[in-house]
Design a protein around this motif. Structure first.
Motif, PDB file in Angstrom:
ATOM      1  N   TRP A  63       0.825  -1.227   0.000  1.00 40.29           N
ATOM      2  CA  TRP A  63       0.000   0.000   0.000  1.00 40.29           C
ATOM      3  C   TRP A  63       0.848   1.261   0.000  1.00 40.29           C
ATOM      4  CZ3 TRP A  63      -4.981  -0.393  -1.283  1.00 40.29           C
ATOM      5  CH2 TRP A  63      -5.559  -1.666  -1.205  1.00 40.29           C
ATOM      6  N   PRO A  64       1.771   1.434   0.954  1.00 37.85           N
ATOM      7  CA  PRO A  64       2.627   2.629   0.843  1.00 37.85           C
ATOM      8  C   PRO A  64       3.533   2.600  -0.388  1.00 37.85           C
ATOM      9  CG  PRO A  64       3.260   1.258   2.736  1.00 37.85           C
ATOM     10  CD  PRO A  64       1.960   0.742   2.237  1.00 37.85           C
ATOM     11  N   ALA A  65       3.918   1.401  -0.861  1.00 34.93           N
ATOM     12  CA  ALA A  65       4.761   1.333  -2.067  1.00 34.93           C
ATOM     13  C   ALA A  65       3.990   1.878  -3.269  1.00 34.93           C
ATOM     14  CB  ALA A  65       5.199  -0.108  -2.330  1.00 34.93           C
ATOM     15  N   THR A  66       2.717   1.516  -3.364  1.00 33.83           N
ATOM     16  CA  THR A  66       1.898   2.004  -4.467  1.00 33.83           C
ATOM     17  C   THR A  66       1.595   3.489  -4.265  1.00 33.83           C
ATOM     18  OG1 THR A  66       0.876  -0.170  -4.235  1.00 33.83           O
ATOM     19  CG2 THR A  66      -0.034   1.272  -5.901  1.00 33.83           C
ATOM     20  N   ALA A  67       1.387   3.870  -3.016  1.00 35.18           N
ATOM     21  CA  ALA A  67       1.092   5.276  -2.711  1.00 35.18           C
ATOM     22  C   ALA A  67       2.221   6.185  -3.175  1.00 35.18           C
ATOM     23  CB  ALA A  67       0.860   5.449  -1.201  1.00 35.18           C
ATOM     24  N   ILE A  68       3.462   5.808  -2.868  1.00 35.25           N
ATOM     25  CA  ILE A  68       4.575   6.704  -3.207  1.00 35.25           C
ATOM     26  C   ILE A  68       4.767   6.765  -4.725  1.00 35.25           C
ATOM     27  CG2 ILE A  68       6.487   5.027  -3.056  1.00 35.25           C
ATOM     28  CD1 ILE A  68       6.549   8.618  -1.698  1.00 35.25           C
ATOM     29  N   GLU A  69       4.454   5.679  -5.424  1.00 38.79           N
ATOM     30  CA  GLU A  69       4.557   5.715  -6.879  1.00 38.79           C
ATOM     31  C   GLU A  69       3.441   6.575  -7.484  1.00 38.79           C
ATOM     32  OE1 GLU A  69       6.937   4.827  -8.800  1.00 38.79           O
ATOM     33  OE2 GLU A  69       8.190   3.749  -7.372  1.00 38.79           O
ATOM     34  N   ALA A  70       2.254   6.562  -6.880  1.00 45.08           N
ATOM     35  CA  ALA A  70       1.166   7.435  -7.343  1.00 45.08           C
ATOM     36  C   ALA A  70       1.550   8.898  -7.107  1.00 45.08           C
ATOM     37  CB  ALA A  70      -0.137   7.106  -6.620  1.00 45.08           C
ATOM     38  N   LEU A  71       2.137   9.164  -5.950  1.00 45.29           N
ATOM     39  CA  LEU A  71       2.541  10.531  -5.636  1.00 45.29           C
ATOM     40  C   LEU A  71       3.658  11.009  -6.562  1.00 45.29           C
ATOM     41  CD1 LEU A  71       1.694  12.412  -2.988  1.00 45.29           C
ATOM     42  CD2 LEU A  71       4.152  12.308  -2.738  1.00 45.29           C
ATOM     43  N   HIS A  72       4.622  10.124  -6.796  1.00 44.95           N
ATOM     44  CA  HIS A  72       5.718  10.461  -7.708  1.00 44.95           C
ATOM     45  C   HIS A  72       5.164  10.727  -9.113  1.00 44.95           C
ATOM     46  CE1 HIS A  72       9.591  10.444  -9.627  1.00 44.95           C
ATOM     47  NE2 HIS A  72       9.385   9.307 -10.240  1.00 44.95           N
ATOM     48  N   ALA A  73       4.232   9.899  -9.554  1.00 48.21           N
ATOM     49  CA  ALA A  73       3.642  10.068 -10.889  1.00 48.21           C
ATOM     50  C   ALA A  73       2.920  11.416 -10.988  1.00 48.21           C
ATOM     51  CB  ALA A  73       2.677   8.918 -11.191  1.00 48.21           C
ATOM     52  N   TYR A  74       2.179  11.776  -9.918  1.00 47.03           N
ATOM     53  CA  TYR A  74       1.518  13.096  -9.929  1.00 47.03           C
ATOM     54  C   TYR A  74       2.542  14.201 -10.116  1.00 47.03           C
ATOM     55  CZ  TYR A  74       1.759  16.799  -6.372  1.00 47.03           C
ATOM     56  OH  TYR A  74       2.125  17.912  -5.655  1.00 47.03           O
ATOM     57  N   SER A  75       3.675  14.112  -9.400  1.00 43.66           N
ATOM     58  CA  SER A  75       4.658  15.192  -9.468  1.00 43.66           C
ATOM     59  C   SER A  75       5.249  15.301 -10.880  1.00 43.66           C
ATOM     60  CB  SER A  75       5.757  14.994  -8.421  1.00 43.66           C
ATOM     61  OG  SER A  75       6.678  14.003  -8.819  1.00 43.66           O
ATOM     62  N   LEU A  76       5.404  14.163 -11.551  1.00 47.61           N
ATOM     63  CA  LEU A  76       5.940  14.194 -12.919  1.00 47.61           C
ATOM     64  C   LEU A  76       4.936  14.809 -13.884  1.00 47.61           C
ATOM     65  CD1 LEU A  76       7.660  10.669 -13.171  1.00 47.61           C
ATOM     66  CD2 LEU A  76       8.666  12.858 -12.497  1.00 47.61           C
ATOM     67  N   VAL A  77       3.655  14.433 -13.750  1.00 48.84           N
ATOM     68  CA  VAL A  77       2.619  14.952 -14.657  1.00 48.84           C
ATOM     69  C   VAL A  77       2.559  16.480 -14.551  1.00 48.84           C
ATOM     70  CG1 VAL A  77       0.141  15.013 -15.139  1.00 48.84           C
ATOM     71  CG2 VAL A  77       1.258  12.830 -14.632  1.00 48.84           C
ATOM     72  N   HIS A  78       2.579  16.999 -13.329  1.00 47.73           N
ATOM     73  CA  HIS A  78       2.520  18.458 -13.163  1.00 47.73           C
ATOM     74  C   HIS A  78       3.843  19.112 -13.569  1.00 47.73           C
ATOM     75  CE1 HIS A  78      -1.233  18.865 -10.343  1.00 47.73           C
ATOM     76  NE2 HIS A  78      -1.501  18.302 -11.492  1.00 47.73           N
ATOM     77  N   ASP A  79       4.957  18.454 -13.270  1.00 43.46           N
ATOM     78  CA  ASP A  79       6.271  18.997 -13.625  1.00 43.46           C
ATOM     79  C   ASP A  79       6.425  19.138 -15.145  1.00 43.46           C
ATOM     80  OD1 ASP A  79       8.272  19.895 -11.917  1.00 43.46           O
ATOM     81  OD2 ASP A  79       9.646  18.305 -12.494  1.00 43.46           O
ATOM     82  N   LEU A  81       4.125  19.951 -17.269  1.00 44.80           N
ATOM     83  CA  LEU A  81       3.184  20.921 -17.858  1.00 44.80           C
ATOM     84  C   LEU A  81       3.918  22.088 -18.528  1.00 44.80           C
ATOM     85  CD1 LEU A  81       0.476  21.033 -15.040  1.00 44.80           C
ATOM     86  CD2 LEU A  81       0.049  20.419 -17.428  1.00 44.80           C
ATOM     87  N   PRO A  82       3.306  22.685 -19.538  1.00 41.15           N
ATOM     88  CA  PRO A  82       3.933  23.821 -20.230  1.00 41.15           C
ATOM     89  C   PRO A  82       4.380  24.940 -19.297  1.00 41.15           C
ATOM     90  CG  PRO A  82       1.990  23.102 -21.433  1.00 41.15           C
ATOM     91  CD  PRO A  82       2.032  22.284 -20.166  1.00 41.15           C
ATOM     92  N   ALA A  83       3.581  25.235 -18.267  1.00 43.36           N
ATOM     93  CA  ALA A  83       3.944  26.324 -17.357  1.00 43.36           C
ATOM     94  C   ALA A  83       5.102  25.935 -16.438  1.00 43.36           C
ATOM     95  CB  ALA A  83       2.746  26.725 -16.504  1.00 43.36           C
ATOM     96  N   MET A  84       5.400  24.624 -16.379  1.00 49.26           N
ATOM     97  CA  MET A  84       6.505  24.170 -15.524  1.00 49.26           C
ATOM     98  C   MET A  84       7.690  23.827 -16.430  1.00 49.26           C
ATOM     99  SD  MET A  84       5.048  23.994 -12.274  1.00 49.26           S
ATOM    100  CE  MET A  84       5.810  22.631 -11.415  1.00 49.26           C
ATOM    101  N   GLY A  92       9.905   7.906 -22.533  1.00 49.17           N
ATOM    102  CA  GLY A  92       9.814   7.564 -23.948  1.00 49.17           C
ATOM    103  C   GLY A  92       8.429   7.700 -24.552  1.00 49.17           C
ATOM    104  N   GLN A  93       7.470   8.230 -23.795  1.00 48.60           N
ATOM    105  CA  GLN A  93       6.092   8.369 -24.283  1.00 48.60           C
ATOM    106  C   GLN A  93       5.661   9.835 -24.201  1.00 48.60           C
ATOM    107  OE1 GLN A  93       4.136   5.701 -25.312  1.00 48.60           O
ATOM    108  NE2 GLN A  93       5.933   4.388 -25.052  1.00 48.60           N
ATOM    109  N   PRO A  94       4.633  10.201 -24.998  1.00 49.52           N
ATOM    110  CA  PRO A  94       4.114  11.572 -24.871  1.00 49.52           C
ATOM    111  C   PRO A  94       3.644  11.830 -23.439  1.00 49.52           C
ATOM    112  CG  PRO A  94       3.021  10.388 -26.677  1.00 49.52           C
ATOM    113  CD  PRO A  94       3.897   9.402 -25.982  1.00 49.52           C
ATOM    114  N   THR A  95       3.913  13.024 -22.928  1.00 47.63           N
ATOM    115  CA  THR A  95       3.445  13.368 -21.584  1.00 47.63           C
ATOM    116  C   THR A  95       1.916  13.515 -21.595  1.00 47.63           C
ATOM    117  OG1 THR A  95       4.058  15.632 -22.153  1.00 47.63           O
ATOM    118  CG2 THR A  95       5.586  14.400 -20.782  1.00 47.63           C
ATOM    119  N   VAL A  96       1.310  13.529 -20.410  1.00 44.55           N
ATOM    120  CA  VAL A  96      -0.159  13.495 -20.303  1.00 44.55           C
ATOM    121  C   VAL A  96      -0.804  14.697 -20.997  1.00 44.55           C
ATOM    122  CG1 VAL A  96      -2.116  13.499 -18.702  1.00 44.55           C
ATOM    123  CG2 VAL A  96      -0.101  12.122 -18.191  1.00 44.55           C
ATOM    124  N   HIS A  97      -0.214  15.886 -20.864  1.00 41.88           N
ATOM    125  CA  HIS A  97      -0.857  17.052 -21.495  1.00 41.88           C
ATOM    126  C   HIS A  97      -0.701  17.041 -23.014  1.00 41.88           C
ATOM    127  CE1 HIS A  97       3.297  18.554 -20.960  1.00 41.88           C
ATOM    128  NE2 HIS A  97       3.055  19.260 -22.031  1.00 41.88           N
TER     129      HIS A  97
END
Lengths: 287, 287
Positions: A63-79, A81-84, A92-97
């Motif tokens: 549970w915490p292992a999955t939690a930290i990967e979800a949190l890390h993934a959120y930080s990458l998605v926002h990082d 972003l065009p404004a970031m 190797g894949q297109p970013t979410v935005h």
């Protein structure tokens, strides 16, 4: 080491798929699945291994292992972003935005942060005391005095008139990548109510070595191997560990940090070997 | 009623200032303070009142009350971003991305979400069982099956070729604003391990009435009183409760929902009067 990382990554991936299944088929749910795929799962591995060292069952540690990967993934998605950082490519894949749009990427990141806390507070994660403790430390590591503070310092550094000093870059790193690595490596000891000092020392050295190696990859790597744009920091004239220490100096510094990280685990004897292997892997990786 | 709301808002504001003091003086910390100022604090009030109904001490209830206001503030900061609702004005003041920039607004929202979980997991909030339970329910209410799902449906509705039906708009609302209102109103019962059914019924009716009144204000209000842009939904040809029910129909619906909300609290007798007053206030407000 890579085989062991890959096996753990598969366990974490399977669990993420399971917890994301009820989220349905809308763009945010699809984006959450997309953003949590791939990656080395170093943070999740640290949680699983530190739990194993303290005889915390894998069914709780997942549970915490999955939690930290979800949190890390959120930080990458926002990082990304065009404004970031304005990155089009991630793992190797297109970013979410790029694959969806900016609004979806903002919401995907937001929902992944919520998910991280949902996972860490899940009843199967352990007694309430453990879950409340993990929630509190994760929120502090992620927030405006931890990871987000590091990201803000990073952005400020881009427009600063004088490049950062080694001390300033080390502070920035301790927030931006160090806080989550520290949380991950100490999670197992926290779950077992054990002394967190050895794993804290290990994690601080590992986190810094990890960031130095990232800077090395930015200079020496190619985009195909790294799975993301490289050479951005140098092009932006940003101070990095490499620009401050030189390439050889940076490599020597990360090697000595890895030694320190390994030494910190001496109390665990042979059982600490997997985490020592991880530390050695971190400075050998090219992506 | 407004005096009571204002008094509670002041208590919550003071607590937010206290918990944000150690965050320093960088743009993210300043933005967090800025974004958590003002507002009616209806969600925080719901937490405090539902706690009072169950004899939960105010010193404990202030933590989830502050948490939900931090979470609400994060959702507004991100909702106002150019890629989302693109609003320049909030509570009569420039939005965070106007006063600072988009990157700061993204990070301020992210850090406020982390802060919400830090507050709800704070030791002074109550026994670990309570804190873990509040964390889990808050994460679910906020995430991709709650508030963020509602926001995603809202964005999808803007580009949909056919306007939403009443059922679809009700589902959207239940996520977008309903989930946090439900969490707030039931928090006190949750903290006291009491039956949450009456407050759940109250909150569902209140949440829907709240959104209907928002749609009424969007049609009848002026920007100065509302403290934000109005008339946007009609201009965008978006289906709202007013476009589907007519202005009189929408007002009649919200009035009957408020009656239902008040009735749901009958088991609390006189003690429920403050929450009944709040429900009546919600459909009388002009901002």
């Amino acid at each position: 080491m890579q085989a062991r990382l890959a096996a753990e990554a598969e366990t974490i991936q399977a669990h993420l798929s399971r917890v994301l299944a009820p989220f349905g088929t809308g763009p945010v749910a699809e984006g959450m699945r997309y953003a949590t795929q791939g990656g080395k799962r170093i943070r999740g591995f640290l949680v699983m291994e530190s739990a194993r060292l303290h005889d915390v069952p894998e069914t709780a540690a997942i549970w915490p292992a999955t939690a930290i990967e979800a949190l890390h993934a959120y930080s990458l998605v926002h990082d990304d972003l065009p404004a970031m950082d304005n990155d089009d490519l991630r793992r190797g894949q297109p970013t979410v935005h790029i694959k969806w749009d900016e609004a979806t990427a903002i919401l995907v990141g937001d929902a992944l942060q919520s998910l991280a806390f949902e996972l860490v507070a899940h009843p199967d994660c352990g007694p309430a005391e453990v879950r409340a403790g993990l929630t509190l430390s994760l929120a502090r590591a992620a927030g405006g005095q931890g990871m987000v503070l590091g990201q803000a310092l990073d952005i400020a550094a881009e427009t600063a008139t004088t490049p950062l000093s080694l001390d300033e870059i080390t502070t920035l790193q301790a927030g931006k990548t160090g806080a989550l690595i520290l949380w991950s490596a100490t999670a197992g000891a926290c779950m077992a109510h054990a002394d967190m000092t050895p794993l804290s020392t290990y994690a601080r050295a590992l986190g810094l070595a990890f960031q130095i190696q990232d800077d090395v990859i930015d200079v020496t790597g190619d985009a195909a191997a790294a799975g993301k744009a490289v050479g951005k920091d140098a092009a932006a004239g940003k101070a990095t560990f490499v620009s401050l220490l030189g390439l050889d100096g940076a490599r020597a510094r990360s090697a000595s940090l890895v030694d320190a990280a390994c030494d910190a685990l001496s109390c665990y004897g042979e059982r600490g070997e997997r985490l020592r292997d991880l530390a050695r892997f971190v400075i050998s990786r090219q992506s």
